[in-house]
Design an enzyme around this catalytic site. Structure first.
Site, PDB file in Angstrom:
ATOM      1  N   HIS A   1      44.172  59.730  46.808  1.00  0.00           N
ATOM      2  CA  HIS A   1      43.383  58.492  46.793  1.00  0.00           C
ATOM      3  C   HIS A   1      44.023  57.457  47.729  1.00  0.00           C
ATOM      4  O   HIS A   1      43.327  56.786  48.493  1.00  0.00           O
ATOM      5  CB  HIS A   1      43.308  57.916  45.372  1.00  0.00           C
ATOM      6  CG  HIS A   1      42.595  58.795  44.385  1.00  0.00           C
ATOM      7  ND1 HIS A   1      43.086  59.060  43.127  1.00  0.00           N
ATOM      8  CD2 HIS A   1      41.425  59.488  44.477  1.00  0.00           C
ATOM      9  CE1 HIS A   1      42.242  59.844  42.480  1.00  0.00           C
ATOM     10  NE2 HIS A   1      41.231  60.130  43.274  1.00  0.00           N
TER      11      HIS A   1
ATOM     12  N   LYS B   1      32.774  59.814  29.468  1.00  0.00           N
ATOM     13  CA  LYS B   1      33.840  60.656  30.001  1.00  0.00           C
ATOM     14  C   LYS B   1      35.145  60.333  29.277  1.00  0.00           C
ATOM     15  O   LYS B   1      35.541  59.166  29.206  1.00  0.00           O
ATOM     16  CB  LYS B   1      34.003  60.348  31.500  1.00  0.00           C
ATOM     17  CG  LYS B   1      34.339  61.554  32.351  1.00  0.00           C
ATOM     18  CD  LYS B   1      34.251  61.153  33.813  1.00  0.00           C
ATOM     19  CE  LYS B   1      34.615  62.266  34.755  1.00  0.00           C
ATOM     20  NZ  LYS B   1      34.411  61.887  36.154  1.00  0.00           N
TER      21      LYS B   1
ATOM     22  N   ARG C   1      37.307  66.787  49.940  1.00  0.00           N
ATOM     23  CA  ARG C   1      38.374  67.792  50.015  1.00  0.00           C
ATOM     24  C   ARG C   1      37.868  69.187  50.332  1.00  0.00           C
ATOM     25  O   ARG C   1      38.370  69.860  51.204  1.00  0.00           O
ATOM     26  CB  ARG C   1      39.121  67.870  48.668  1.00  0.00           C
ATOM     27  CG  ARG C   1      40.066  66.760  48.409  1.00  0.00           C
ATOM     28  CD  ARG C   1      40.448  66.722  46.965  1.00  0.00           C
ATOM     29  NE  ARG C   1      39.271  66.476  46.123  1.00  0.00           N
ATOM     30  CZ  ARG C   1      39.303  66.268  44.832  1.00  0.00           C
ATOM     31  NH1 ARG C   1      40.442  66.335  44.182  1.00  0.00           N
ATOM     32  NH2 ARG C   1      38.210  66.015  44.162  1.00  0.00           N
TER      33      ARG C   1
ATOM     34  N   SER D   1      42.954  65.298  40.135  1.00  0.00           N
ATOM     35  CA  SER D   1      43.361  64.667  38.881  1.00  0.00           C
ATOM     36  C   SER D   1      43.474  65.698  37.757  1.00  0.00           C
ATOM     37  O   SER D   1      44.409  65.660  36.965  1.00  0.00           O
ATOM     38  CB  SER D   1      42.364  63.570  38.505  1.00  0.00           C
ATOM     39  OG  SER D   1      42.377  62.568  39.495  1.00  0.00           O
TER      40      SER D   1
HETATM   41  P1  ADP Z   1      35.004  60.718  40.723  1.00  0.00           P
HETATM   42  O1  ADP Z   1      35.106  60.938  39.253  1.00  0.00           O
HETATM   43  O2  ADP Z   1      34.063  59.618  41.091  1.00  0.00           O
HETATM   44  O3  ADP Z   1      34.781  61.962  41.532  1.00  0.00           O
HETATM   45  P2  ADP Z   1      37.799  60.702  41.551  1.00  0.00           P
HETATM   46  O4  ADP Z   1      38.787  59.718  41.038  1.00  0.00           O
HETATM   47  O5  ADP Z   1      37.960  62.119  41.165  1.00  0.00           O
HETATM   48  O6  ADP Z   1      36.410  60.098  41.115  1.00  0.00           O
HETATM   49  O7  ADP Z   1      37.731  60.616  43.131  1.00  0.00           O
HETATM   50  C1  ADP Z   1      37.386  59.458  43.831  1.00  0.00           C
HETATM   51  C2  ADP Z   1      37.140  59.810  45.295  1.00  0.00           C
HETATM   52  O8  ADP Z   1      38.362  60.246  45.889  1.00  0.00           O
HETATM   53  C3  ADP Z   1      36.166  60.949  45.526  1.00  0.00           C
HETATM   54  O9  ADP Z   1      35.431  60.675  46.699  1.00  0.00           O
HETATM   55  C4  ADP Z   1      37.043  62.158  45.714  1.00  0.00           C
HETATM   56  O10 ADP Z   1      36.411  63.147  46.503  1.00  0.00           O
HETATM   57  C5  ADP Z   1      38.199  61.525  46.458  1.00  0.00           C
HETATM   58  N1  ADP Z   1      39.437  62.281  46.299  1.00  0.00           N
HETATM   59  C6  ADP Z   1      40.005  62.705  45.155  1.00  0.00           C
HETATM   60  N2  ADP Z   1      41.168  63.373  45.398  1.00  0.00           N
HETATM   61  C7  ADP Z   1      41.325  63.364  46.752  1.00  0.00           C
HETATM   62  C8  ADP Z   1      42.295  63.919  47.644  1.00  0.00           C
HETATM   63  N3  ADP Z   1      43.322  64.621  47.191  1.00  0.00           N
HETATM   64  N4  ADP Z   1      42.133  63.707  48.966  1.00  0.00           N
HETATM   65  C9  ADP Z   1      41.064  63.021  49.408  1.00  0.00           C
HETATM   66  N5  ADP Z   1      40.098  62.500  48.637  1.00  0.00           N
HETATM   67  C10 ADP Z   1      40.220  62.662  47.322  1.00  0.00           C
END
Ligand code: ADP
Length: 162
Positions: free
Chosen positions: A19, A43, A92, A130
């Site tokens: 992130h 969630k 990703r 995550s």
């Molecule tokens: P959501 O529940 O909305 O998918 P996340 O917290 O999982 O929220 O992810 C937020 C954003 O960050 C999403 O666009 C996700 O694709 C991106 N993201 C998550 N992990 C990574 C990573 N390792 N590298 C790049 N982008 C990421």
């Protein structure tokens, strides 16, 4: 000229170095990034909304170009409220693509001016998710490489005392 503000929405449960990478690259493209933590009542999350907001604020406390906020309900309504039509998301894998495409198209149907901008992950962060982090910590492993220090500490407190 008007400031270009992009919203970077997500669950951030927990907030990872993946992130951070998207945000750091985002501020090179946009004048301001609003990290918007989603409050999704259905969630089940490890960290409460307040905890997630607090952790991310702490990480960016000296960065005026990175704001941290939260929203409940539709992202498009939040974007209208903030007064921007740009949403930043990270990508990703191919499976991210399917989900992200569906989200971007739905948001555009709801708010045609909305533009979702994607940044492709840098390869060293592409495996960070995550859900994987939660599993590693629960099994007693170290996630030091994947999350900021403050997140690792808080994760240990939460998951290990369960
Ligand atoms: P959501 O529940 O909305 O998918 P996340 O917290 O999982 O929220 O992810 C937020 C954003 O960050 C999403 O666009 C996700 O694709 C991106 N993201 C998550 N992990 C990574 C990573 N390792 N590298 C790049 N982008 C990421």
């Amino acid at each position: 000229m008007r400031k270009k503000v992009a919203i970077y929405p997500g669950s951030f449960d927990p907030f990872t170095k993946g992130h951070i990478n998207i945000i750091e690259r985002g501020v090179k493209v946009f004048d301001e990034i609003i990290v918007a933590v989603a409050h999704n009542v259905s969630k089940k999350t490890i960290f409460t909304l307040e905890e997630r907001v607090e952790i991310i604020r702490e990480i960016f406390r000296n960065r005026p170009e990175i704001k941290v906020d939260y929203f409940e309900g539709l992202l498009v309504e939040y974007a209208k409220k903030v007064g921007t039509n740009i949403v930043l998301r990270g990508m990703r894998t191919v499976s991210d693509f399917e989900y992200e495409l569906q989200m971007a198209l739905s948001n555009k149907t709801l708010y045609p001016e909305l533009e979702t901008v994607f940044m492709v992950t840098e390869s060293m962060y592409s495996h960070i998710s995550s859900s994987l982090i939660k599993e590693i910590v629960t099994l007693g492993g170290s996630v030091r490489q994947m999350v900021p220090e403050i997140v690792e500490e808080k994760l240990r407190e939460k998951l290990l005392k369960r």
